[in-house]
Scaffold this motif. Structure first.
Motif, PDB file in Angstrom:
ATOM      1  N   TYR A 140       0.829  -1.214   0.000  1.00 55.54           N
ATOM      2  CA  TYR A 140       0.000   0.000   0.000  1.00 55.54           C
ATOM      3  C   TYR A 140       0.858   1.256   0.000  1.00 55.54           C
ATOM      4  N   GLU A 141       1.875   1.282   0.868  1.00 50.62           N
ATOM      5  CA  GLU A 141       2.674   2.487   1.005  1.00 50.62           C
ATOM      6  C   GLU A 141       3.441   2.812  -0.270  1.00 50.62           C
ATOM      7  N   LEU A 144       0.859   4.397  -2.561  1.00 52.55           N
ATOM      8  CA  LEU A 144       0.583   5.756  -2.099  1.00 52.55           C
ATOM      9  C   LEU A 144       1.744   6.685  -2.423  1.00 52.55           C
ATOM     10  N   THR A 147       1.694   7.614  -6.008  1.00 55.09           N
ATOM     11  CA  THR A 147       0.558   8.498  -6.275  1.00 55.09           C
ATOM     12  C   THR A 147       0.866   9.916  -5.811  1.00 55.09           C
ATOM     13  N   LEU A 148       1.449  10.039  -4.617  1.00 55.95           N
ATOM     14  CA  LEU A 148       1.805  11.359  -4.109  1.00 55.95           C
ATOM     15  C   LEU A 148       2.835  12.039  -5.006  1.00 55.95           C
ATOM     16  N   ILE A 162       5.321   8.889   4.709  1.00 54.70           N
ATOM     17  CA  ILE A 162       5.106   7.437   4.843  1.00 54.70           C
ATOM     18  C   ILE A 162       5.664   6.947   6.166  1.00 54.70           C
ATOM     19  N   SER A 172      -2.058   4.519   6.888  1.00 56.13           N
ATOM     20  CA  SER A 172      -2.992   4.259   5.793  1.00 56.13           C
ATOM     21  C   SER A 172      -4.408   4.696   6.127  1.00 56.13           C
ATOM     22  N   HIS A 177       1.360  10.100  10.699  1.00 53.42           N
ATOM     23  CA  HIS A 177       2.221  10.311   9.536  1.00 53.42           C
ATOM     24  C   HIS A 177       3.528  10.911  10.034  1.00 53.42           C
ATOM     25  N   THR A 214      -6.895   4.839  -0.341  1.00 57.16           N
ATOM     26  CA  THR A 214      -6.677   6.024   0.475  1.00 57.16           C
ATOM     27  C   THR A 214      -7.998   6.716   0.812  1.00 57.16           C
ATOM     28  N   VAL A 218      -3.497  13.198   3.253  1.00 57.54           N
ATOM     29  CA  VAL A 218      -2.343  13.586   2.436  1.00 57.54           C
ATOM     30  C   VAL A 218      -1.590  14.726   3.113  1.00 57.54           C
ATOM     31  N   PHE A 254      -4.731   7.142  -7.613  1.00 54.02           N
ATOM     32  CA  PHE A 254      -4.287   6.036  -6.765  1.00 54.02           C
ATOM     33  C   PHE A 254      -4.675   4.697  -7.393  1.00 54.02           C
ATOM     34  N   GLN A 258      -2.286   1.778  -8.570  1.00 53.63           N
ATOM     35  CA  GLN A 258      -2.465   0.452  -7.979  1.00 53.63           C
ATOM     36  C   GLN A 258      -2.579  -0.610  -9.069  1.00 53.63           C
TER      37      GLN A 258
END
Length: 647
Positions: A140-141, A144, A147-148, A162, A172, A177, A214, A218, A254, A258
């Protein structure tokens, strides 16, 4: 037969557990009745398994092995090689189409440092235990992070956001964070490779992996200066408004990443999204809540129109004073009935379903374990009662059952019973002797007697909470050393409360009263050392039972120290302190005898993911943080996972 309908995956499983795959015949066909069905029979050394799907077939294999006195568990993942004994045809079926496994935070307390070998064993365990919908957070991370970056967040800020591998589950869900880390340079590549293997194997078994999405949590640089925040345990997290175009665009990106990194999730994927798991939404207005829920659904449906949003019902329990019936109804109102699946998460202790589950499709699960703490407990008879009631009543909207523990590889008996119960009712008093025989590989009556004692103590009715360990508790006062902590998992009170939710209720007289019977059970198991063929399971149980007795007895020494201090009796203080020290050292030595109760096992696994000494040290630091101070010294979760069983 090809694809998930073939027996190829099951033949591979049989080879890995030590069985004769060449003499196994697998047929995937609906055998009649129930949401899933299966059967087995063996003749002249050939075992024939039939199932409505590969997972049902694997469950039939597990039931066949149990009939032969063998049981695949976390401690005993293989069987002795040999021909398949004859067995008459036996049919089985379940009314539960969905059998769910894992919790978001299991990926912090149990699996964060697993390699493929360990995941492969767990996937085999899942298949044999009938799991159809495993929650897979691995990778997942990495999704993410990419995506970020594509959304314009710079690499250094992404790495900081992260944070720690061990704390990814809470990141998540928007709980925290910028804590710990940074992750090793090779982390994303290695985790994505691992995630793809996990997902490929799960799908080969015909499972539907539940993938996390997500909730819009963010960095501020992306959320904007005017973005709302949510709070959890002192961390404040900005989030995109779920009703906004910005959230829809971010989630769409995202999902694109993915798909690119982890593969096609299929035409009817199931996605887990929990925007407010233990945090309050920014607004309590029903209209705003309705817009937020509808926004999550729209964002998912824009990419996957036939997807199901899996939503944990935990917030509706944990913050039940906020989540009134009106607010829950509003939040869910914009999501079509067939596109939402609600989880009655803590079903064995605080069931939501008796109030109707808000008229939604839902599944029942047992949490059982909080924080991976070392605790032997589980209400087996309550578990049998609850699942049988669900199978009999078939409440409106119920689609399945499962287990969603915060950590696994503990209290094996509870999870074995849960898996068996999905295929039909059981009488605990007659099931336990069979379990003992299968667990240790012996017909010795002492095994059955040991589990009769344990069934009447540690696993007796009402044992839905962990028994607190004084060894890892932070004392609060001299008069009640361990009684100051709020019960883990219970709904928050309206007024501020001490947030150290580490140790469950103390001063239960049964804790002390049960120790002689538990010690007797341990002695009976020690006596099986010559007859038992399943040594790992036997040694683990003896270690844990003896450790429980030792740990609980330290209460007497701690109170003795306090009493001597209050009386200004220096000799008594020294004597009580010496006895406490001796008992703690004995307990530490006992824990060191087994890999699953050694802290070095946890630390070595964490360090194995680093490529340099600096990376390995960072991984170790974060791994230690999770199972000790949980984040930082002033964290409200201090000691929450302090009893993980890692010595």
């Amino acid at each position: 037969m090809t694809g998930p309908g073939s027996g190829t995956a099951l033949h591979g499983l049989v080879r890995r557990i030590g069985g004769d795959a060449d003499q196994l015949r697998v047929r995937i066909e609906h055998a009649g009745g129930g949401a899933a069905s299966a059967s087995y029979e063996a003749d002249a050394g050939v075992l024939t398994i039939t199932g409505s799907d590969p997972v049902a077939a694997a469950s039939a294999l597990a039931r066949y092995l149990q009939a032969q006195g063998r049981r695949i568990t976390w401690e005993s993942p293989v069987i002795e090689p040999g021909p398949w004994p004859d067995a008459a045809q036996t049919r089985m079926r379940t009314p539960f189409a969905i059998r769910y496994h894992l919790n978001v935070v299991t990926h912090g307390y149990s699996t964060p440092f697993w390699n493929w070998e360990r995941w492969e064993r767990e996937l085999d365990w899942m298949a044999l235990h009938g799991v159809t919908h495993p929650l897979v957070l691995t990778g997942y991370e990495a999704v993410l992070a990419e995506t970020l970056r594509r959304a314009g967040v710079n690499g250094a800020e992404v790495r900081a956001w992260i944070g720690s591998a061990a704390h990814v589950p809470w990141m998540s869900m928007g709980g925290m964070h910028d804590f710990g880390g940074p992750l090793p340079a090779s982390w994303e590549r290695r985790r994505l490779e691992l995630a793809r293997r996990i997902l490929d194997r799960a799908r080969a078994f015909g499972m539907t992996p539940v993938l996390p999405l997500t909730g819009g949590h963010v960095p501020r640089s992306l959320a904007g200066d005017d973005a709302e925040e949510i709070e959890w345990q002192g961390w404040r997290t900005p989030m995109l408004d779920p009703a906004s175009d910005g959230y829809a665009q971010f989630l769409g990106q995202f999902l694109e990443v993915q798909h690119e990194l982890l593969g096609d999730p299929g035409p009817e994927p199931v996605f887990a999204v929990d925007p407010y798991i233990e945090s309050l939404p920014p607004s309590d207005d029903p209209a705003d809540l309705a817009a937020a829920g509808a926004g999550v659904h729209r964002a998912i449906a824009a990419v996957h129109p036939r997807a199901t949003w899996l939503l944990q019902g935990w917030p509706f329990h944990y913050h039940r004073r906020f989540w009134t019936h009106e607010r829950v109804a509003a939040y869910l109102s914009g999501v079509p009935h067939d596109r939402l699946l609600l989880v009655d998460l803590w079903g064995e202790h605080a069931p939501m379903w008796r109030d109707g589950m808000h008229g939604r499709r839902w599944i029942w699960t047992a949490v059982h374990n909080f924080g991976g703490r070392f605790a032997l407990f589980g209400d087996l008879r309550g578990l049998a009662r609850d699942i049988d009631e669900l199978a009999t009543l078939r409440p409106d909207g119920l689609e399945g059952v499962g287990v969603a523990p915060e950590a696994i590889e503990n209290n094996t008996v509870f999870y074995e019973a849960a898996a068996d119960l999905t295929w039909g009712p059981l009488d605990v008093d007659s099931w336990l002797p069979q379990f003992a025989r299968q667990r240790y590989g012996t017909d010795d009556a002492a095994a059955a007697e040991a589990w009769r004692l344990l069934g009447d103590t540690l696993y007796a009715p009402g044992r839905t909470r962990s028994i607190p360990s004084p060894v890892i508790a932070r004392p609060w006062s001299a008069t009640a050393p361990f009684a100051g902590q709020r019960l883990a998992g219970e709904a928050l009170p309206p007024a501020p409360a001490r947030m150290s939710a580490n140790i469950d209720a103390e001063n239960d007289p049964a804790v002390f009263d049960d120790l002689p019977a538990i010690a007797a059970a341990a002695r009976l198991l020690i006596g099986l050392s010559r007859s038992a063929t399943q040594r790992a399971a036997l040694e683990q149980d003896v270690t844990e039972l003896a450790g429980h007795v030792l740990a609980q007895n330290t209460r007497r020494r701690i109170r003795g120290v306090l009493a001597a201090f209050a009386a200004a009796d220096a000799p008594a203080l020294r004597a009580q302190g010496a006895m406490l020290r001796a008992e703690l050292l004995t307990l530490d030595g006992l824990a060191a005898t087994r890999p699953e109760t050694r802290v070095s096992t946890w630390i070595d696994a964490a360090r194995s993911w680093g490529d340099t000494e600096v990376e390995r040290d960072a991984m170790e630091r974060d791994a230690r943080s999770l199972v000790s101070v949980w984040g930082h010294q002033t964290s409200g979760l201090h000691d929450y996972s302090g009893g993980t069983g890692r010595g």
